[in-house]
Design an enzyme around this catalytic site. Structure first.
Site, PDB file in Angstrom:
ATOM      1  N   VAL A  63      68.169  45.582   1.917  1.00  0.00           N
ATOM      2  CA  VAL A  63      67.435  46.860   2.005  1.00  0.00           C
ATOM      3  C   VAL A  63      67.512  47.486   3.396  1.00  0.00           C
ATOM      4  O   VAL A  63      67.132  48.642   3.569  1.00  0.00           O
ATOM      5  CB  VAL A  63      65.954  46.712   1.568  1.00  0.00           C
ATOM      6  CG1 VAL A  63      65.831  46.254   0.132  1.00  0.00           C
ATOM      7  CG2 VAL A  63      65.172  45.799   2.505  1.00  0.00           C
ATOM      8  N   SER A 141      50.416  44.201   1.302  1.00  0.00           N
ATOM      9  CA  SER A 141      49.716  42.950   1.602  1.00  0.00           C
ATOM     10  C   SER A 141      48.286  43.277   1.996  1.00  0.00           C
ATOM     11  O   SER A 141      48.020  44.348   2.560  1.00  0.00           O
ATOM     12  CB  SER A 141      50.391  42.239   2.780  1.00  0.00           C
ATOM     13  OG  SER A 141      49.545  41.224   3.279  1.00  0.00           O
ATOM     14  N   TYR A 154      54.070  43.364  10.892  1.00  0.00           N
ATOM     15  CA  TYR A 154      53.952  43.270   9.417  1.00  0.00           C
ATOM     16  C   TYR A 154      52.804  44.160   8.918  1.00  0.00           C
ATOM     17  O   TYR A 154      52.961  44.896   7.936  1.00  0.00           O
ATOM     18  CB  TYR A 154      53.719  41.807   9.078  1.00  0.00           C
ATOM     19  CG  TYR A 154      53.660  41.449   7.619  1.00  0.00           C
ATOM     20  CD1 TYR A 154      54.808  41.447   6.823  1.00  0.00           C
ATOM     21  CD2 TYR A 154      52.446  41.063   7.029  1.00  0.00           C
ATOM     22  CE1 TYR A 154      54.747  41.075   5.482  1.00  0.00           C
ATOM     23  CE2 TYR A 154      52.391  40.685   5.695  1.00  0.00           C
ATOM     24  CZ  TYR A 154      53.538  40.696   4.925  1.00  0.00           C
ATOM     25  OH  TYR A 154      53.474  40.325   3.601  1.00  0.00           O
ATOM     26  N   ALA A 156      51.509  46.767  10.345  1.00  0.00           N
ATOM     27  CA  ALA A 156      51.859  48.186  10.519  1.00  0.00           C
ATOM     28  C   ALA A 156      52.786  48.641   9.401  1.00  0.00           C
ATOM     29  O   ALA A 156      52.616  49.731   8.826  1.00  0.00           O
ATOM     30  CB  ALA A 156      52.532  48.390  11.881  1.00  0.00           C
ATOM     31  N   ILE A 187      49.503  34.184  -1.365  1.00  0.00           N
ATOM     32  CA  ILE A 187      50.135  33.731  -2.592  1.00  0.00           C
ATOM     33  C   ILE A 187      51.054  32.555  -2.253  1.00  0.00           C
ATOM     34  O   ILE A 187      51.739  32.580  -1.214  1.00  0.00           O
ATOM     35  CB  ILE A 187      50.979  34.886  -3.219  1.00  0.00           C
ATOM     36  CG1 ILE A 187      50.167  36.189  -3.308  1.00  0.00           C
ATOM     37  CG2 ILE A 187      51.535  34.473  -4.581  1.00  0.00           C
ATOM     38  CD1 ILE A 187      48.953  36.173  -4.202  1.00  0.00           C
TER      39      ILE A 187
HETATM   40  P1  NAP Z   1      59.682  35.249  -0.159  1.00  0.00           P
HETATM   41  O1  NAP Z   1      59.402  34.106  -1.063  1.00  0.00           O
HETATM   42  O2  NAP Z   1      59.937  35.010   1.285  1.00  0.00           O
HETATM   43  O3  NAP Z   1      60.911  36.100  -0.786  1.00  0.00           O
HETATM   44  C1  NAP Z   1      61.353  37.251  -0.126  1.00  0.00           C
HETATM   45  C2  NAP Z   1      62.341  37.982  -0.994  1.00  0.00           C
HETATM   46  O4  NAP Z   1      62.782  39.164  -0.289  1.00  0.00           O
HETATM   47  C3  NAP Z   1      63.579  37.172  -1.294  1.00  0.00           C
HETATM   48  O5  NAP Z   1      64.033  37.476  -2.592  1.00  0.00           O
HETATM   49  C4  NAP Z   1      64.578  37.654  -0.251  1.00  0.00           C
HETATM   50  O6  NAP Z   1      65.927  37.524  -0.656  1.00  0.00           O
HETATM   51  C5  NAP Z   1      64.201  39.139  -0.193  1.00  0.00           C
HETATM   52  N1  NAP Z   1      64.637  39.757   1.058  1.00  0.00           N
HETATM   53  C6  NAP Z   1      64.369  39.373   2.323  1.00  0.00           C
HETATM   54  N2  NAP Z   1      64.953  40.211   3.204  1.00  0.00           N
HETATM   55  C7  NAP Z   1      65.616  41.139   2.472  1.00  0.00           C
HETATM   56  C8  NAP Z   1      66.434  42.252   2.790  1.00  0.00           C
HETATM   57  N3  NAP Z   1      66.710  42.600   4.061  1.00  0.00           N
HETATM   58  N4  NAP Z   1      66.966  42.977   1.785  1.00  0.00           N
HETATM   59  C9  NAP Z   1      66.707  42.657   0.491  1.00  0.00           C
HETATM   60  N5  NAP Z   1      65.952  41.604   0.120  1.00  0.00           N
HETATM   61  C10 NAP Z   1      65.409  40.849   1.102  1.00  0.00           C
HETATM   62  O7  NAP Z   1      58.502  36.328  -0.195  1.00  0.00           O
HETATM   63  P2  NAP Z   1      57.232  36.458  -1.158  1.00  0.00           P
HETATM   64  O8  NAP Z   1      56.133  35.649  -0.597  1.00  0.00           O
HETATM   65  O9  NAP Z   1      57.622  36.306  -2.575  1.00  0.00           O
HETATM   66  O10 NAP Z   1      56.859  37.990  -0.853  1.00  0.00           O
HETATM   67  C11 NAP Z   1      57.301  39.068  -1.654  1.00  0.00           C
HETATM   68  C12 NAP Z   1      56.602  40.334  -1.191  1.00  0.00           C
HETATM   69  O11 NAP Z   1      55.199  40.148  -1.265  1.00  0.00           O
HETATM   70  C13 NAP Z   1      56.896  40.709   0.260  1.00  0.00           C
HETATM   71  O12 NAP Z   1      56.977  42.103   0.393  1.00  0.00           O
HETATM   72  C14 NAP Z   1      55.694  40.188   1.005  1.00  0.00           C
HETATM   73  O13 NAP Z   1      55.466  40.889   2.209  1.00  0.00           O
HETATM   74  C15 NAP Z   1      54.605  40.418  -0.013  1.00  0.00           C
HETATM   75  N6  NAP Z   1      53.429  39.574   0.166  1.00  0.00           N
HETATM   76  C16 NAP Z   1      53.509  38.213   0.082  1.00  0.00           C
HETATM   77  C17 NAP Z   1      52.350  37.463   0.247  1.00  0.00           C
HETATM   78  C18 NAP Z   1      52.326  35.958   0.155  1.00  0.00           C
HETATM   79  O14 NAP Z   1      51.283  35.377   0.414  1.00  0.00           O
HETATM   80  N7  NAP Z   1      53.416  35.294  -0.212  1.00  0.00           N
HETATM   81  C19 NAP Z   1      51.143  38.099   0.502  1.00  0.00           C
HETATM   82  C20 NAP Z   1      51.099  39.471   0.584  1.00  0.00           C
HETATM   83  C21 NAP Z   1      52.250  40.192   0.396  1.00  0.00           C
HETATM   84  P3  NAP Z   1      66.770  36.167  -0.289  1.00  0.00           P
HETATM   85  O15 NAP Z   1      66.274  35.092  -1.212  1.00  0.00           O
HETATM   86  O16 NAP Z   1      68.187  36.534  -0.563  1.00  0.00           O
HETATM   87  O17 NAP Z   1      66.491  35.866   1.137  1.00  0.00           O
END
Ligand code: NAP
Length: 247
Positions: A63, A141, A154, A156, A187
Protein backbone atom coordinates in the site's frame (compact mmCIF):
# COMPACT_ATOMS: atom_id res chain seq x y z
CA UNK A 1 -23.43 -18.14 -3.87
CA UNK A 2 -25.07 -14.73 -3.83
CA UNK A 3 -24.63 -12.16 -1.07
CA UNK A 4 -27.15 -9.99 0.69
CA UNK A 5 -26.83 -7.05 -1.74
CA UNK A 6 -28.41 -9.16 -4.45
CA UNK A 7 -25.41 -8.42 -6.69
CA UNK A 8 -24.21 -11.43 -8.65
CA UNK A 9 -20.65 -12.25 -7.44
CA UNK A 10 -20.16 -9.09 -5.35
CA UNK A 11 -16.43 -8.54 -5.01
CA UNK A 12 -14.70 -7.60 -1.78
CA UNK A 13 -11.09 -6.50 -1.40
CA UNK A 14 -9.31 -6.87 1.94
CA UNK A 15 -5.80 -5.43 2.29
CA UNK A 16 -3.42 -7.28 4.61
CA UNK A 17 -5.39 -10.53 4.50
CA UNK A 18 -2.43 -12.83 5.11
CA UNK A 19 -2.61 -12.75 8.90
CA UNK A 20 -4.49 -11.63 11.98
CA UNK A 21 -7.54 -9.41 11.63
CA UNK A 22 -7.44 -9.20 7.81
CA UNK A 23 -7.36 -12.97 7.48
CA UNK A 24 -10.45 -13.29 9.72
CA UNK A 25 -12.27 -10.53 7.80
CA UNK A 26 -11.57 -12.22 4.46
CA UNK A 27 -12.85 -15.53 5.86
CA UNK A 28 -16.09 -14.02 7.18
CA UNK A 29 -16.77 -12.16 3.92
CA UNK A 30 -16.39 -15.46 2.03
CA UNK A 31 -18.96 -16.97 4.41
CA UNK A 32 -21.28 -14.05 3.60
CA UNK A 33 -21.10 -14.90 -0.11
CA UNK A 34 -18.57 -12.38 -1.42
CA UNK A 35 -15.89 -13.22 -3.92
CA UNK A 36 -12.96 -12.03 -1.85
CA UNK A 37 -9.59 -10.78 -3.03
CA UNK A 38 -7.04 -10.49 -0.25
CA UNK A 39 -3.60 -8.94 -0.33
CA UNK A 40 -0.18 -9.70 1.16
CA UNK A 41 3.18 -8.02 0.64
CA UNK A 42 4.84 -11.20 -0.70
CA UNK A 43 4.04 -13.78 -3.38
CA UNK A 44 4.20 -16.57 -0.77
CA UNK A 45 1.66 -14.71 1.37
CA UNK A 46 -0.58 -14.14 -1.66
CA UNK A 47 -0.43 -17.83 -2.63
CA UNK A 48 -1.41 -18.87 0.90
CA UNK A 49 -4.41 -16.51 0.72
CA UNK A 50 -5.45 -18.02 -2.64
CA UNK A 51 -5.46 -21.48 -1.07
CA UNK A 52 -7.89 -20.32 1.62
CA UNK A 53 -10.25 -18.16 -0.40
CA UNK A 54 -12.14 -20.50 -2.71
CA UNK A 55 -13.39 -18.44 -5.66
CA UNK A 56 -11.33 -15.48 -4.49
CA UNK A 57 -7.64 -14.91 -4.78
CA UNK A 58 -4.57 -13.64 -3.01
CA UNK A 59 -2.63 -10.85 -4.68
CA UNK A 60 0.53 -8.94 -3.90
CA UNK A 61 0.03 -5.31 -2.90
CA UNK A 62 2.25 -2.87 -1.06
CA UNK A 63 0.00 0.00 0.00
CA UNK A 64 3.01 2.32 0.22
CA UNK A 65 3.67 1.97 -3.55
CA UNK A 66 1.20 3.68 -5.88
CA UNK A 67 2.22 1.46 -8.80
CA UNK A 68 1.67 -1.72 -6.74
CA UNK A 69 -1.80 -0.51 -5.72
CA UNK A 70 -2.72 0.40 -9.30
CA UNK A 71 -1.46 -2.92 -10.67
CA UNK A 72 -3.38 -4.96 -8.09
CA UNK A 73 -6.68 -3.10 -8.63
CA UNK A 74 -6.30 -3.44 -12.42
CA UNK A 75 -5.86 -7.20 -12.06
CA UNK A 76 -9.00 -7.52 -9.94
CA UNK A 77 -11.02 -5.42 -12.37
CA UNK A 78 -9.78 -7.39 -15.38
CA UNK A 79 -10.45 -10.75 -13.74
CA UNK A 80 -13.63 -10.13 -11.83
CA UNK A 81 -14.86 -6.52 -11.94
CA UNK A 82 -15.13 -3.62 -9.53
CA UNK A 83 -14.84 -4.33 -5.79
CA UNK A 84 -18.00 -3.08 -4.06
CA UNK A 85 -16.56 -3.69 -0.60
CA UNK A 86 -13.12 -2.39 0.35
CA UNK A 87 -11.64 -3.17 3.74
CA UNK A 88 -8.53 -1.10 4.39
CA UNK A 89 -6.94 -3.32 7.00
CA UNK A 90 -3.19 -3.36 6.23
CA UNK A 91 -1.17 -1.62 8.91
CA UNK A 92 2.13 -1.53 10.77
CA UNK A 93 3.58 -0.21 14.00
CA UNK A 94 7.05 1.24 14.66
CA UNK A 95 6.78 2.15 18.33
CA UNK A 96 9.16 4.61 19.96
CA UNK A 97 8.89 7.56 22.33
CA UNK A 98 8.75 10.75 20.30
CA UNK A 99 12.13 12.07 21.44
CA UNK A 100 13.80 8.94 20.04
CA UNK A 101 11.65 8.58 16.98
CA UNK A 102 13.43 8.64 13.66
CA UNK A 103 11.90 10.43 10.67
CA UNK A 104 11.75 7.14 8.76
CA UNK A 105 9.70 5.44 11.50
CA UNK A 106 7.22 8.32 11.55
CA UNK A 107 7.01 8.31 7.77
CA UNK A 108 6.67 4.53 7.40
CA UNK A 109 3.74 4.39 9.81
CA UNK A 110 1.91 7.36 8.26
CA UNK A 111 2.56 5.98 4.79
CA UNK A 112 1.25 2.45 5.47
CA UNK A 113 -1.63 3.29 7.82
CA UNK A 114 -2.93 6.58 6.39
CA UNK A 115 -1.57 7.46 2.95
CA UNK A 116 -1.91 3.78 1.92
CA UNK A 117 -5.62 3.89 2.75
CA UNK A 118 -6.02 6.97 0.58
CA UNK A 119 -4.18 5.26 -2.31
CA UNK A 120 -6.28 2.09 -2.28
CA UNK A 121 -9.57 3.91 -1.69
CA UNK A 122 -8.95 6.35 -4.54
CA UNK A 123 -8.11 3.46 -6.86
CA UNK A 124 -11.41 1.62 -6.23
CA UNK A 125 -13.66 4.64 -5.79
CA UNK A 126 -14.14 5.40 -9.47
CA UNK A 127 -15.62 1.93 -10.01
CA UNK A 128 -17.90 2.26 -6.97
CA UNK A 129 -19.14 5.67 -8.15
CA UNK A 130 -19.94 4.17 -11.54
CA UNK A 131 -21.70 1.22 -9.88
CA UNK A 132 -23.50 3.67 -7.56
CA UNK A 133 -22.80 1.32 -4.71
CA UNK A 134 -19.96 0.72 -2.28
CA UNK A 135 -18.89 -0.05 1.25
CA UNK A 136 -15.60 1.44 2.46
CA UNK A 137 -14.43 0.13 5.82
CA UNK A 138 -11.19 1.32 7.38
CA UNK A 139 -9.51 -0.44 10.31
CA UNK A 140 -8.31 2.13 12.81
CA UNK A 141 -7.45 1.53 16.48
CA UNK A 142 -8.64 2.52 19.93
CA UNK A 143 -5.28 4.28 20.17
CA UNK A 144 -6.49 6.82 17.60
CA UNK A 145 -8.96 8.00 20.28
CA UNK A 146 -7.07 7.40 23.52
CA UNK A 147 -3.45 7.93 22.48
CA UNK A 148 -0.71 5.62 23.75
CA UNK A 149 2.83 6.43 24.89
CA UNK A 150 5.33 5.24 22.29
CA UNK A 151 2.76 5.40 19.51
CA UNK A 152 2.58 9.06 18.45
CA UNK A 153 3.08 8.01 14.82
CA UNK A 154 0.50 5.19 14.91
CA UNK A 155 -2.07 7.22 16.90
CA UNK A 156 -1.70 10.17 14.51
CA UNK A 157 -2.24 7.90 11.50
CA UNK A 158 -5.27 6.17 13.04
CA UNK A 159 -6.87 9.44 14.22
CA UNK A 160 -6.25 10.83 10.72
CA UNK A 161 -8.04 7.84 9.26
CA UNK A 162 -11.21 8.79 11.12
CA UNK A 163 -11.19 12.34 9.71
CA UNK A 164 -10.50 10.88 6.27
CA UNK A 165 -13.44 8.48 6.56
CA UNK A 166 -15.90 11.11 7.78
CA UNK A 167 -14.97 13.54 4.99
CA UNK A 168 -15.21 10.81 2.37
CA UNK A 169 -18.58 9.70 3.77
CA UNK A 170 -19.92 13.19 3.01
CA UNK A 171 -18.42 13.18 -0.50
CA UNK A 172 -20.00 9.88 -1.58
CA UNK A 173 -23.19 9.40 0.47
CA UNK A 174 -25.47 10.46 -2.39
CA UNK A 175 -24.05 7.62 -4.51
CA UNK A 176 -25.07 4.92 -2.06
CA UNK A 177 -21.48 4.50 -0.86
CA UNK A 178 -20.77 4.37 2.86
CA UNK A 179 -17.46 5.00 4.62
CA UNK A 180 -16.99 3.78 8.17
CA UNK A 181 -14.21 2.99 10.60
CA UNK A 182 -13.85 -0.05 12.83
CA UNK A 183 -11.58 0.68 15.80
CA UNK A 184 -10.33 -2.48 17.54
CA UNK A 185 -8.95 -2.47 21.06
CA UNK A 186 -6.26 -5.07 21.77
CA UNK A 187 -6.67 -8.10 19.56
CA UNK A 188 -4.64 -11.34 19.70
CA UNK A 189 -2.50 -11.16 16.53
CA UNK A 190 1.19 -10.98 15.54
CA UNK A 191 0.98 -7.22 16.22
CA UNK A 192 0.18 -7.74 19.92
CA UNK A 193 2.29 -10.91 20.30
CA UNK A 194 5.36 -8.72 20.43
CA UNK A 195 4.18 -7.07 23.67
CA UNK A 196 5.94 -8.19 26.86
CA UNK A 197 4.03 -10.20 29.50
CA UNK A 198 4.17 -7.14 31.74
CA UNK A 199 2.64 -4.95 29.03
CA UNK A 200 -0.07 -7.56 28.40
CA UNK A 201 -0.91 -7.77 32.12
CA UNK A 202 -1.26 -4.02 32.47
CA UNK A 203 -3.38 -3.90 29.32
CA UNK A 204 -5.64 -6.64 30.63
CA UNK A 205 -6.26 -4.65 33.81
CA UNK A 206 -7.91 -2.01 31.61
CA UNK A 207 -10.15 -4.37 29.64
CA UNK A 208 -13.47 -4.88 31.48
CA UNK A 209 -14.22 -7.95 29.31
CA UNK A 210 -11.06 -9.44 30.85
CA UNK A 211 -9.69 -10.90 27.62
CA UNK A 212 -7.91 -9.80 24.49
CA UNK A 213 -10.23 -9.57 21.52
CA UNK A 214 -10.10 -12.20 18.79
CA UNK A 215 -9.75 -11.28 15.09
CA UNK A 216 -13.25 -12.75 14.58
CA UNK A 217 -14.72 -10.15 16.99
CA UNK A 218 -13.54 -7.44 14.59
CA UNK A 219 -14.45 -9.38 11.45
CA UNK A 220 -18.09 -9.73 12.57
CA UNK A 221 -18.44 -5.94 12.82
CA UNK A 222 -16.83 -5.48 9.41
CA UNK A 223 -19.25 -8.01 7.91
CA UNK A 224 -22.15 -6.06 9.42
CA UNK A 225 -20.95 -2.74 7.95
CA UNK A 226 -20.43 -4.43 4.56
CA UNK A 227 -23.93 -5.87 4.55
CA UNK A 228 -27.21 -4.57 3.16
CA UNK A 229 -28.60 -3.80 6.65
CA UNK A 230 -25.90 -1.16 7.25
CA UNK A 231 -26.74 0.98 4.21
CA UNK A 232 -27.82 3.97 6.34
CA UNK A 233 -24.73 3.87 8.59
CA UNK A 234 -21.99 6.17 7.36
CA UNK A 235 -19.22 8.39 8.72
CA UNK A 236 -19.21 6.40 11.95
CA UNK A 237 -16.58 4.71 14.08
CA UNK A 238 -17.51 1.36 15.58
CA UNK A 239 -15.33 0.53 18.61
CA UNK A 240 -14.63 -3.15 19.29
CA UNK A 241 -12.63 -3.17 22.52
CA UNK A 242 -14.23 -5.17 25.33
CA UNK A 243 -15.14 -1.97 27.15
CA UNK A 244 -11.63 -0.50 27.51
CA UNK A 245 -12.74 2.78 25.91
CA UNK A 246 -16.33 3.99 25.85
CA UNK A 247 -17.59 6.78 23.58
P1 NAP B 1 -0.72 -8.08 11.57
O1 NAP B 1 -1.08 -9.41 12.12
O2 NAP B 1 0.61 -7.49 11.86
O3 NAP B 1 -0.94 -8.12 9.96
C1 NAP B 1 -0.69 -6.98 9.20
C2 NAP B 1 -1.17 -7.19 7.79
O4 NAP B 1 -0.90 -5.99 7.03
C3 NAP B 1 -0.46 -8.32 7.09
O5 NAP B 1 -1.35 -8.96 6.22
C4 NAP B 1 0.64 -7.61 6.30
O6 NAP B 1 1.05 -8.30 5.14
C5 NAP B 1 -0.11 -6.33 5.90
N1 NAP B 1 0.81 -5.25 5.57
C6 NAP B 1 1.80 -4.73 6.32
N2 NAP B 1 2.42 -3.73 5.66
C7 NAP B 1 1.81 -3.62 4.46
C8 NAP B 1 2.00 -2.81 3.31
N3 NAP B 1 2.97 -1.87 3.26
N4 NAP B 1 1.19 -2.98 2.25
C9 NAP B 1 0.21 -3.91 2.27
N5 NAP B 1 -0.02 -4.73 3.32
C10 NAP B 1 0.77 -4.59 4.40
O7 NAP B 1 -1.77 -6.96 12.00
P2 NAP B 1 -3.19 -7.08 12.73
O8 NAP B 1 -2.97 -7.08 14.19
O9 NAP B 1 -4.02 -8.13 12.10
O10 NAP B 1 -3.77 -5.63 12.36
C11 NAP B 1 -4.61 -5.39 11.25
C12 NAP B 1 -5.12 -3.96 11.33
O11 NAP B 1 -5.79 -3.77 12.56
C13 NAP B 1 -4.01 -2.90 11.29
O12 NAP B 1 -4.45 -1.78 10.57
C14 NAP B 1 -3.82 -2.54 12.74
O13 NAP B 1 -3.30 -1.24 12.90
C15 NAP B 1 -5.24 -2.67 13.25
N6 NAP B 1 -5.33 -2.90 14.69
C16 NAP B 1 -4.80 -4.01 15.27
C17 NAP B 1 -4.94 -4.18 16.65
C18 NAP B 1 -4.40 -5.38 17.39
O14 NAP B 1 -4.48 -5.39 18.60
N7 NAP B 1 -3.87 -6.40 16.71
C19 NAP B 1 -5.60 -3.22 17.40
C20 NAP B 1 -6.12 -2.11 16.78
C21 NAP B 1 -5.99 -1.97 15.42
P3 NAP B 1 2.30 -9.36 5.21
O15 NAP B 1 1.79 -10.59 5.91
O16 NAP B 1 2.64 -9.62 3.79
O17 NAP B 1 3.38 -8.68 5.98
Amino acid sequence: MSNDHGIEQAIALVTGASRGIGRAIAGQLVEHGYRVFGTATSATGADAISERLGAGQGLVMDVTESSSVAHCIERIQEQAGVPVVLVNNAGITRDQLLLRQRDEDWQAVIDANLTGVMRVTRAVLKGMLKARFGRLIHISSVVGSTGNPGQTNYAAAKAGLEGFSRSLALEVASRNITSNVVAPGFIATDMTDSLSEQQKESLMANIPANRLGQPEDVAACVAFLAGAEAGYVTGQTLHVNGGMYLT
